[in-house]
Design an enzyme around this catalytic site. Structure first.
Site, mmCIF file in Angstrom:
data_model
loop_
_atom_site.group_PDB
_atom_site.id
_atom_site.type_symbol
_atom_site.label_atom_id
_atom_site.label_comp_id
_atom_site.label_asym_id
_atom_site.label_seq_id
_atom_site.Cartn_x
_atom_site.Cartn_y
_atom_site.Cartn_z
ATOM 1 N N GLY A 174 -44.279 -40.392 8.372
ATOM 2 C CA GLY A 174 -43.971 -41.716 7.839
ATOM 3 C C GLY A 174 -42.987 -41.662 6.693
ATOM 4 O O GLY A 174 -42.392 -42.676 6.324
ATOM 5 N N GLY A 218 -17.994 -62.601 27.709
ATOM 6 C CA GLY A 218 -18.958 -62.692 26.616
ATOM 7 C C GLY A 218 -18.601 -61.748 25.487
ATOM 8 O O GLY A 218 -18.859 -62.039 24.309
HETATM 9 C C1 HXC Z 1 -49.000 -30.560 -0.385
HETATM 10 C C2 HXC Z 1 -47.350 -29.196 0.399
HETATM 11 C C3 HXC Z 1 -47.026 -30.126 1.387
HETATM 12 C C4 HXC Z 1 -47.769 -31.345 1.426
HETATM 13 C C5 HXC Z 1 -45.683 -28.476 1.591
HETATM 14 N N1 HXC Z 1 -46.497 -28.178 0.567
HETATM 15 N N2 HXC Z 1 -45.987 -29.662 2.113
HETATM 16 N N3 HXC Z 1 -48.337 -29.407 -0.480
HETATM 17 N N4 HXC Z 1 -48.751 -31.522 0.519
HETATM 18 N N5 HXC Z 1 -47.532 -32.281 2.316
HETATM 19 C C6 HXC Z 1 -46.478 -26.989 -0.236
HETATM 20 C C7 HXC Z 1 -46.861 -25.754 0.551
HETATM 21 O O1 HXC Z 1 -48.249 -25.610 0.576
HETATM 22 C C8 HXC Z 1 -46.203 -24.664 -0.260
HETATM 23 O O2 HXC Z 1 -46.993 -24.392 -1.383
HETATM 24 C C9 HXC Z 1 -44.948 -25.335 -0.766
HETATM 25 O O3 HXC Z 1 -45.157 -26.736 -0.647
HETATM 26 C C10 HXC Z 1 -43.721 -24.967 0.041
HETATM 27 O O4 HXC Z 1 -44.028 -25.154 1.416
HETATM 28 P P1 HXC Z 1 -43.636 -24.079 2.537
HETATM 29 O O5 HXC Z 1 -44.435 -24.410 3.735
HETATM 30 O O6 HXC Z 1 -43.752 -22.698 1.974
HETATM 31 O O7 HXC Z 1 -42.112 -24.393 2.755
HETATM 32 P P2 HXC Z 1 -41.266 -24.316 4.099
HETATM 33 O O8 HXC Z 1 -41.556 -23.054 4.811
HETATM 34 O O9 HXC Z 1 -39.857 -24.602 3.700
HETATM 35 O O10 HXC Z 1 -41.806 -25.516 4.998
HETATM 36 C C11 HXC Z 1 -41.609 -26.837 4.612
HETATM 37 C C12 HXC Z 1 -42.430 -27.795 5.471
HETATM 38 C C13 HXC Z 1 -43.891 -27.364 5.513
HETATM 39 C C14 HXC Z 1 -41.823 -27.815 6.900
HETATM 40 C C15 HXC Z 1 -42.256 -29.205 4.907
HETATM 41 O O11 HXC Z 1 -44.345 -27.152 4.168
HETATM 42 C C16 HXC Z 1 -44.780 -28.356 6.136
HETATM 43 O O12 HXC Z 1 -44.828 -28.485 7.350
HETATM 44 N N6 HXC Z 1 -45.527 -29.068 5.271
HETATM 45 C C17 HXC Z 1 -46.497 -30.029 5.756
HETATM 46 C C18 HXC Z 1 -45.791 -31.258 6.267
HETATM 47 C C19 HXC Z 1 -46.727 -32.346 6.580
HETATM 48 O O13 HXC Z 1 -47.478 -32.315 7.575
HETATM 49 N N7 HXC Z 1 -46.786 -33.324 5.682
HETATM 50 C C20 HXC Z 1 -47.603 -34.472 5.843
HETATM 51 C C21 HXC Z 1 -46.786 -35.404 6.773
HETATM 52 S S1 HXC Z 1 -47.617 -36.879 7.059
HETATM 53 P P3 HXC Z 1 -47.146 -22.914 -1.975
HETATM 54 O O14 HXC Z 1 -48.118 -23.088 -3.098
HETATM 55 O O15 HXC Z 1 -47.627 -22.063 -0.886
HETATM 56 O O16 HXC Z 1 -45.769 -22.555 -2.441
HETATM 57 C C22 HXC Z 1 -46.887 -37.882 5.983
HETATM 58 C C23 HXC Z 1 -47.428 -39.227 6.061
HETATM 59 C C24 HXC Z 1 -46.585 -40.156 5.301
HETATM 60 O O17 HXC Z 1 -46.046 -37.545 5.265
HETATM 61 C C25 HXC Z 1 -47.040 -41.514 5.681
HETATM 62 C C26 HXC Z 1 -46.197 -42.546 5.077
HETATM 63 C C27 HXC Z 1 -46.505 -43.865 5.706
#
Ligand code: HXC
Length: 519
Positions: A175, A409
């Site tokens: 989102g 059109g």
């Molecule tokens: C808390 C998070 C996080 C999150 C990443 N981190 N996403 N912490 N909440 N959503 C943290 C990781 O734990 C990690 O912490 C640090 O950020 C860096 O992340 P990495 O995974 O090491 O980085 P990278 O390999 O570059 O990968 C990036 C990424 C991946 C692809 C974004 O982190 C990821 O898939 N994150 C989750 C994405 C996700 O599902 N988000 C929620 C989406 S739903 P450490 O301490 O280990 O360094 C959403 C709903 C919104 O967003 C709704 C709005 C209406």
């Protein structure tokens, strides 16, 4: 405890500020660089005039106590916010810091962004959002989702009031993509910017398709396939240069005009080459951007969405120093037909120009709407209707230049007189008719052609007859649907005069809350 001196208190402030500037710490910054990304603050420096950034809320941090987050507090909470200048004009900015909890958005992170949106709206200034985030901060659960909701709400309130630009310089998923999608323009950095609703793992689990993040959410996918993004950049440096350039074409808000810029290019300059660029033969292609460049100041045309729906070209330029929005059928792609994507692209651009007081110049060379079952099932009727709606609704000066074909059109849809064009200018080879001469003759004279002994020769004769009668600009000019038939070389001066004539256009429209635009 003894009272501390002023020097000690100042030292404390500077130490706190230094700590806030560290983001997620040295190691996290190294990881950020290894991914080929700049830091949140470096990006702000690229965006703004040197030394003009004023930060706010540098000491705000989260108040979450779950999953050990109470022991992991970062000043600034993963987003750097404030305001500065771009070419001397005020711009508000937020820049997500991926080194802090992956730039994830929690309650206070969202509050910081909302404050910037509110300040920008109340002062009538553009907002630039720089996105590099893992999305909703998982530990903050529903507080994080609520934060997104508050941002979306403000995006919507500010729409059409202040320019809102988004840069996707890292991940932006789920989102979280909807705040950028609610803004006016999205810039993406190739190789690092990713924007999609569901990532490769979810797609594989649900549909079995195997795709990479880059394939579904990279800059090129969003710029050329989905049309979600409007600009692509090979590097972040190039990206922020593009953002600065675009801001130079936009007013600060809907109550102001876009900034003039003198180029020294005479508005009445003639260009004989224009006679050569558009072939008289209606079936031959050419690049309409050649026409546009020869007409605008200094051949400087800033194209929007250059990789998507290429059968229509839209973008900004100046003429006589004044900003204009340009929409043009591109004969070099799909013969310049209007299809679903072209209609969407043009309608949104029209509404953006109209919201921000930018006159629109439309170059017409259109054979019609793209035929086919895919277009019909995809809803070409409702998508095509958007263009009729957007032009009819627009109250900025509307200047139309018919270069060649204007059939059926699609003729109406490309800002005809009936839809509200202030001035319709046509070149001598313009053909304004229900359809091309061949199609028309085959329908109107079908019986006569079939009955003739030499039907091929009769067909040719009938086509010529039709062409002589209708394939010209004069039938429309006789009725006032075309205001002026002009020499191609005089086009720049003609547009310039038309812009002056339609300046300060005032329209009386029925009072209403808002219309119901076709979807
Ligand atoms: C808390 C998070 C996080 C999150 C990443 N981190 N996403 N912490 N909440 N959503 C943290 C990781 O734990 C990690 O912490 C640090 O950020 C860096 O992340 P990495 O995974 O090491 O980085 P990278 O390999 O570059 O990968 C990036 C990424 C991946 C692809 C974004 O982190 C990821 O898939 N994150 C989750 C994405 C996700 O599902 N988000 C929620 C989406 S739903 P450490 O301490 O280990 O360094 C959403 C709903 C919104 O967003 C709704 C709005 C209406």
């Amino acid at each position: 405890m003894s009272q501390r001196t002023m020097d000690e208190l100042c030292e404390e402030l500077l130490a706190k500020r230094e700590s806030a500037r560290q983001g997620g710490g040295e190691k996290a910054v190294v990881r950020q660089k290894e991914k080929g990304k700049l830091t949140a603050r470096e990006r702000i420096e690229l965006l703004l005039d040197p030394g003009t950034f004023n930060e706010v809320d540098e000491f705000v941090h989260h108040r979450c106590v779950h999953f050990g987050l109470d022991k992991t507090v970062f000043e600034g909470d993963g987003v750097v916010t404030g305001w500065g200048l771009v070419e001397g004009r005020k711009v508000y900015v937020f820049s997500q810091d991926f080194t802090v909890l992956g730039g994830s958005l929690g309650e206070m992170h969202a509050e910081k962004i909302c404050k910037i949106q509110d300040m920008a709206l109340s002062t009538g200034s553009p907002v630039v959002g720089i996105n590099d985030s893992g999305g909703a901060r998982i530990q903050e659960a529903v507080d994080s989702l609520n934060g997104y909701g508050k941002i979306f709400f403000r995006n919507t309130l500010a729409s059409g009031v202040i320019p809102q630009l988004s840069v996707i310089a890292g991940p932006s998923a789920g989102g979280a993509v909807y705040s950028p999608a609610l803004t006016d323009y999205i810039f993406m950095v190739e190789g690092t910017g990713i924007m999609h609703i569901t990532g490769p793992a979810v797609i594989k689990a649900v549909t079995g398709e195997e795709v990479t993040s880059e394939q579904i959410g990279g800059s090129l996918a969003n710029n050329s396939k989905s049309g979600n993004a409007h600009f692509t950049a090979k590097t972040e440096v190039d990206c922020f240069a593009q953002v600065r350039k675009l801001l130079g074409y936009l007013p600060q808000n809907n109550l102001e005009d876009a900034p003039d810029k003198e180029s020294g290019d005479d508005p009445m300059r003639e260009d004989m080459e224009l006679r050569e660029i558009v072939p008289v033969n209606p079936n031959k292609g050419y690049d309409v951007r050649e026409v546009i460049r020869r007409v605008v100041d200094g051949a400087d045309f800033f194209e929007v969405q250059s990789l998507w729906a290429r059968n229509i070209v839209v973008g900004y330029a100046r003429l006589g120093g004044k900003v204009i929005g340009i929409i043009a059928n591109q004969a070099a792609h799909l013969a310049g037909c209007l299809d679903i994507d072209a209609s969407d692209k043009a309608s949104r651009f029209i509404r953006h120009c109209d919201a921000f007081n930018i006159p629109i110049v439309t170059f017409v060379d259109v054979p019609g709407y793209l035929p086919g079952a895919a277009q019909e099932f995809g809803g070409i009727i409702r998508h095509g209707a958007k263009m009729l709606y957007a032009y009819s609704e627009a109250t900025v000066p509307l200047i139309t230049v018919v270069l060649r074909k204007a059939y059926g059109g699609a003729y109406l849809g490309m800002c005809s007189k009936a839809l509200g064009a202030d001035m319709v200018i046509a070149w001598p080879q313009a053909e304004i008719a229900v359809m091309g001469a061949e199609g028309a003759a085959n329908i109107v004279f079908r019986r006569e052609i079939e009955a003739a002994e030499d039907s091929a020769a009769t067909r040719t004769r009938k086509i010529e007859e039709y062409r002589d009668a209708f394939a010209n600009p004069y039938v429309a000019a006789e009725r006032g649907f075309v205001d002026r038939v002009v020499l191609p070389e005089a086009t720049r001066g003609e547009i310039w005069r038309a812009l002056i004539a339609s300046e300060n256009r005032r329209d009386l429209r029925p009072r209403r809350k808002h219309g119901v635009m076709p979807h």
